[in-house]
Write a protein that holds these residues in place. Structure first.
Motif, PDB file in Angstrom:
ATOM      1  N   PHE A  25       0.840  -1.385  -0.017  1.00 14.29           N
ATOM      2  CA  PHE A  25      -0.280   0.180  -0.031  1.00 14.29           C
ATOM      3  C   PHE A  25       1.036   1.117   0.102  1.00 14.29           C
ATOM      4  O   PHE A  25       0.394   2.162  -0.402  1.00 14.29           O
ATOM      5  CB  PHE A  25      -1.202  -0.020   1.212  1.00 14.29           C
ATOM      6  CG  PHE A  25      -2.156  -0.851   1.147  1.00 14.29           C
ATOM      7  CD1 PHE A  25      -3.166  -0.881   0.143  1.00 14.29           C
ATOM      8  CD2 PHE A  25      -2.056  -1.886   1.812  1.00 14.29           C
ATOM      9  CE1 PHE A  25      -4.279  -1.716   0.283  1.00 14.29           C
ATOM     10  CE2 PHE A  25      -2.907  -2.918   2.064  1.00 14.29           C
ATOM     11  CZ  PHE A  25      -3.964  -2.774   0.925  1.00 14.29           C
ATOM     12  N   GLY A  26       2.039   1.241   0.450  1.00 13.00           N
ATOM     13  CA  GLY A  26       3.036   2.258   0.603  1.00 13.00           C
ATOM     14  C   GLY A  26       2.512   3.066   1.989  1.00 13.00           C
ATOM     15  O   GLY A  26       1.445   2.723   2.669  1.00 13.00           O
ATOM     16  N   GLY A  27       3.023   4.246   2.101  1.00 13.29           N
ATOM     17  CA  GLY A  27       3.023   5.181   3.359  1.00 13.29           C
ATOM     18  C   GLY A  27       3.653   4.743   4.635  1.00 13.29           C
ATOM     19  O   GLY A  27       4.683   4.013   4.521  1.00 13.29           O
ATOM     20  N   GLU A  28       3.519   5.137   5.733  1.00  8.37           N
ATOM     21  CA  GLU A  28       4.205   4.935   7.045  1.00  8.37           C
ATOM     22  C   GLU A  28       3.139   4.611   7.988  1.00  8.37           C
ATOM     23  O   GLU A  28       2.082   5.078   8.013  1.00  8.37           O
ATOM     24  CB  GLU A  28       4.777   6.358   7.470  1.00  8.37           C
ATOM     25  CG  GLU A  28       6.008   6.659   6.446  1.00  8.37           C
ATOM     26  CD  GLU A  28       7.136   5.591   6.140  1.00  8.37           C
ATOM     27  OE1 GLU A  28       7.233   5.027   7.125  1.00  8.37           O
ATOM     28  OE2 GLU A  28       7.479   5.467   4.974  1.00  8.37           O
ATOM     29  N   ILE A  60      -4.496   3.995   5.010  1.00  8.32           N
ATOM     30  CA  ILE A  60      -4.733   3.462   3.668  1.00  8.32           C
ATOM     31  C   ILE A  60      -5.965   4.253   3.199  1.00  8.32           C
ATOM     32  O   ILE A  60      -7.166   4.132   3.708  1.00  8.32           O
ATOM     33  CB  ILE A  60      -5.016   1.989   3.568  1.00  8.32           C
ATOM     34  CG1 ILE A  60      -3.831   1.088   4.010  1.00  8.32           C
ATOM     35  CG2 ILE A  60      -5.628   1.779   2.006  1.00  8.32           C
ATOM     36  CD1 ILE A  60      -4.315  -0.434   4.033  1.00  8.32           C
ATOM     37  N   GLY A  61      -5.570   5.331   2.154  1.00  8.51           N
ATOM     38  CA  GLY A  61      -6.438   6.343   1.965  1.00  8.51           C
ATOM     39  C   GLY A  61      -6.882   7.151   3.296  1.00  8.51           C
ATOM     40  O   GLY A  61      -5.932   7.516   3.891  1.00  8.51           O
ATOM     41  N   ASN A  62      -8.188   7.231   3.530  1.00  5.81           N
ATOM     42  CA  ASN A  62      -8.887   7.898   4.448  1.00  5.81           C
ATOM     43  C   ASN A  62      -9.198   6.859   5.533  1.00  5.81           C
ATOM     44  O   ASN A  62      -9.782   7.427   6.584  1.00  5.81           O
ATOM     45  CB  ASN A  62     -10.212   8.608   4.139  1.00  5.81           C
ATOM     46  CG  ASN A  62      -9.730   9.612   3.355  1.00  5.81           C
ATOM     47  OD1 ASN A  62      -8.748  10.470   3.441  1.00  5.81           O
ATOM     48  ND2 ASN A  62     -10.706   9.964   2.211  1.00  5.81           N
ATOM     49  N   ASP A  63      -8.778   5.746   5.456  1.00  5.22           N
ATOM     50  CA  ASP A  63      -8.904   4.670   6.767  1.00  5.22           C
ATOM     51  C   ASP A  63      -7.658   4.143   7.420  1.00  5.22           C
ATOM     52  O   ASP A  63      -6.691   4.541   6.940  1.00  5.22           O
ATOM     53  CB  ASP A  63      -9.576   3.490   5.959  1.00  5.22           C
ATOM     54  CG  ASP A  63     -11.022   4.022   4.930  1.00  5.22           C
ATOM     55  OD1 ASP A  63     -11.836   4.661   5.838  1.00  5.22           O
ATOM     56  OD2 ASP A  63     -11.136   3.606   3.789  1.00  5.22           O
TER      57      ASP A  63
END
Length: 143
Positions: A25-28, A60-63
């Protein structure tokens, strides 16, 4: 309206699984990875149980996808089952394919991702950590 987020349990694999999910998903991670050994009353846990994850969260997105490990010495057991799925609604077919391919790697595909009779592009699988996922793309949902 209240917000719903998925919360998963693992048997000592939460950090490993979430590093895998982060790679897809990416992100931190949101905040730190909280360990069982940092909680009051856990002094008598084994070193292995002290190192287990008490809480981890990946936006993940807004969740949020969140998880923890069970603690066997507390009498907790993990029963992997198919009664719950994490259902993802990507913004494109390409994103659906990427997520399906990445998350299902090393797992068991129940239903290959493809156009379905109800009009959606859909697939489902159990990942290598025993978590069940659905990937569901419908152009109408993204408008």
């Amino acid at each position: 309206m209240a917000k719903l987020n998925s919360y998963l349990n693992f048997d000592g694999k939460a950090e490993e699984a979430f590093n895998f999910y982060k790679s897809v998903f990416g992100g931190e991670f949101l905040g730190e990875i909280y360990r069982m050994g940092n909680a009051p009353g856990t002094e008598n846990l084994s070193e292995e149980e002290k190192n287990r994850v008490m809480h981890i969260a990946l936006p993940i997105g807004n969740d949020l996808l969140m998880a923890s490990d069970i603690v066997p010495s507390f009498g907790q057991t993990l029963t992997v089952g198919n009664s719950n799925y994490v259902s993802i609604f990507p913004e494109s077919r390409e994103e659906a394919d990427r997520l399906f391919k990445g998350l299902s790697e090393g797992g068991n595909i129940e239903m290959p991702i493809e156009d379905q009779f109800w009009g959606d592009y859909f697939g489902s699988f159990q990942d290598k950590y025993g978590i069940y996922w659905m990937i569901n793309y419908n152009e109408e949902y993204t408008k």
